[in-house]
Structures are given as C-alpha cells and as structure tokens.
Design a protein around this motif. Sequence first.
Motif, mmCIF file in Angstrom:
data_model
loop_
_atom_site.group_PDB
_atom_site.id
_atom_site.type_symbol
_atom_site.label_atom_id
_atom_site.label_comp_id
_atom_site.label_asym_id
_atom_site.label_seq_id
_atom_site.Cartn_x
_atom_site.Cartn_y
_atom_site.Cartn_z
ATOM 1 N N GLY A 39 0.826 -1.193 0.000
ATOM 2 C CA GLY A 39 0.000 0.000 0.000
ATOM 3 C C GLY A 39 0.862 1.246 0.000
ATOM 4 N N ILE A 40 0.189 2.387 0.076
ATOM 5 C CA ILE A 40 0.862 3.681 0.075
ATOM 6 C C ILE A 40 0.546 4.400 1.373
ATOM 7 N N ILE A 41 1.575 4.899 2.021
ATOM 8 C CA ILE A 41 1.468 5.691 3.250
ATOM 9 C C ILE A 41 1.742 7.145 2.905
ATOM 10 N N GLU A 42 0.890 8.044 3.395
ATOM 11 C CA GLU A 42 1.125 9.478 3.226
ATOM 12 C C GLU A 42 1.030 10.162 4.580
ATOM 13 N N CYS A 43 2.043 10.970 4.892
ATOM 14 C CA CYS A 43 2.044 11.684 6.159
ATOM 15 C C CYS A 43 2.749 13.024 5.999
ATOM 16 N N SER A 44 2.656 13.830 7.029
ATOM 17 C CA SER A 44 3.286 15.149 7.024
ATOM 18 C C SER A 44 3.914 15.414 8.382
#
Length: 356
Positions: A320-325
């Motif tokens: 999957g793809i993880i997106e964070c800031s």
Amino acid sequence: MDWHVQRRSLLGAGLLGAGTWLGRRFSQPALAQEQRTPTAPDLHHQGMTTLGEVDHLRNGFDPHVLLTQWNTGSVSMLPTGQRLREYDIAAAERELEVAPGVFYPAWTYNGQVPGPTIRVTEGDRIRIRFTNQGTHLHTLHFHGIHGAKQDGIPGVMEAAPGQTVTYEFDAKPFGCHLYHCHSVPFKRHLHKGLYGAFIVDPDPQRHPDQVDVAQSRLLGSSENQRWQELLMVMNAFDTNFDEENEVYAVNSIPHAYMKQPIRIERDRPVRVYLINVTEFDPINSFHLHANFFDYYDHGTTLTPTSRTVDTVMLCQGQRGIIECSFADFEPGLYMFHAHQAEFAELGWMSAFEVVA
C-alpha cells in the motif's frame, strides 16, 4: 542445542554479541547492547543494533539509494501512440552480505535484493526481456492485470537456465504492486530474493474528478516533486535454513535506516510505497512514532482506505501507500518499525530525521 529456544533467550538477554553466535558463515546477526555513551539514534532504542557495517559496494546496492531509485525503462512510442517502456532483467545467483559479517547465497534480479523498482504510468505498454542466468527455472510474475499467457507461473513464460523470454502487457491498475518469481518451490524462490516493486502511477487524464491527486503521484510532474517519495520493501532472511528468519529489514539491510536515519524536510509531505514480501511469518507491520498517516491499501484508490492511523499490518504480497506530514513538527528523530518486537530487534527498526 535447540536453536528456537536459544535464539529468543539470548536475544532477550541482550547477549547476541559478535563473539556469541557468529561462529559460522550463515548464522545469527551480531546484536548487542553496547556499554557506551549512546548516539542520538541509540537514545531511541537503547543501543540495540547490528554491530559493524555492511559493505554496500561489494553488495552492489545501497539501501539508501534503493529508497528513491525508480527505473522508468527505455521509453519510445508505438505506432498507435501508446508509450512503450522496455526493460532488461536477469535472474542470477550471488552471495550478499545481509548483516555485518553474515553472508547469504541469494537469488537476485539484476544482482540486487530487492530487484529494480519498475515505475510506469497507467496505460503504458511494458516489455521486459527476462534472462535466466541462474541454475534453476525462474519466472517474472507481476501483480497487476494481464492475460494468462503473461502470468509467469510454472510452465507459462518460465525461463530455463540460459534462456530469455519476453513479457509484454499494458500497465494496470494504477497502484503499488510487486513482481516476483513464481517457480516451484515457491517459498524458496521468493525467500531467496527474487522480488521487486512494480509501481504504476495514475494517468491524470483518466481521473478527471481527482486530477490533482493523480498528478501528485505522477513521477516527474510539478505536483509530484513536492513529495518526498520512498520505497520500502519489508523482507527477511533465513540464514541457517531452518524456515525461521534470523534477519529482518526494510530493503534488505537490518538497521540501515537506524544507523543512518532517512532525512526528511519538515515542510514537504512524505509518501511511502510499502510492500511486504516476508516469508515464514504470517504478517509484517509498519508503525510510525509520534505521528499518524493515511493509508491506501494496494495504492489502487486516490482516497485513503484508512485515515489517521499509525500502524498497518500486511500479509505476504500485500502492499500500500502511506502518506504523512511533519509540517509544524519539531525537528528530530522519529522512529518507524515493525510492531513485532522481535522483528525490530533483529533489524526492522528505522528512523526519519526531520529537519527544518
């Protein structure tokens, strides 16, 4: 001596130093709690890392380079106007240093584990010339949509030693995928190192309702350049061939990103393409400290399948793809690791170094 008992009892006691177990070539990686003033990363994990350094030059690949090494192939246009991407991949047997002083007889794609990261755009025609330079039957099986004749299973597009076969199909669906050998015995071919990432970026023109999101995933676009994109293939090695792993890692080298944390610019978002290919363990996991992320299961949606989570579990082949800031976060080290303590102690422990 019962290895299954000894491995855990010694690990729990923090006794896996260089002289304790590393008496033969394929054995437990050297782990120890060192009696010294800890460096900054050590403060996060009490000094529990592999001792010494892996020779990346001898291995022929560096786990820090693999994080952002996208192979977009040789590009041309077909008479129909469709974009063609061509690749040459070879399976070969070679010894790799999978932990300091621990060598493993790997089976590789293009000499590395994981193999080259194939990155394309949705709808591209993919043509891969696959040469078997090893001594066993091998294939390329892609997780994606294609015809049965391109599936890369035993008896279908399977290359004998010395043989070259050509795979050709259109790239779909968009998402975070993988490829691997599917020859038998399957668990041996996969565990020995024959796997790699297959990333299909969405074509923004096909997603008019979410064109901005699709554009942000399209490699080379101005929107994509805002992102700090990273490939992380969770894998492991059974170095004494008892069907139980002794080394766990992201991109093959244990604690590589703990000893040298991944530098992250605070004001740019982070996207991780996460793939699990671990054999002999039912699941692997990813846990981020002091922050949360959005997760796109298989990467095949442009909206998150899980929002505001800090842990995901993946079975073998799941990705999957993880997106964070880290915007507005204080600079410093932020750990991420498997949330199975043994995996972390045996190598799958890492850190981001967030800088202003």
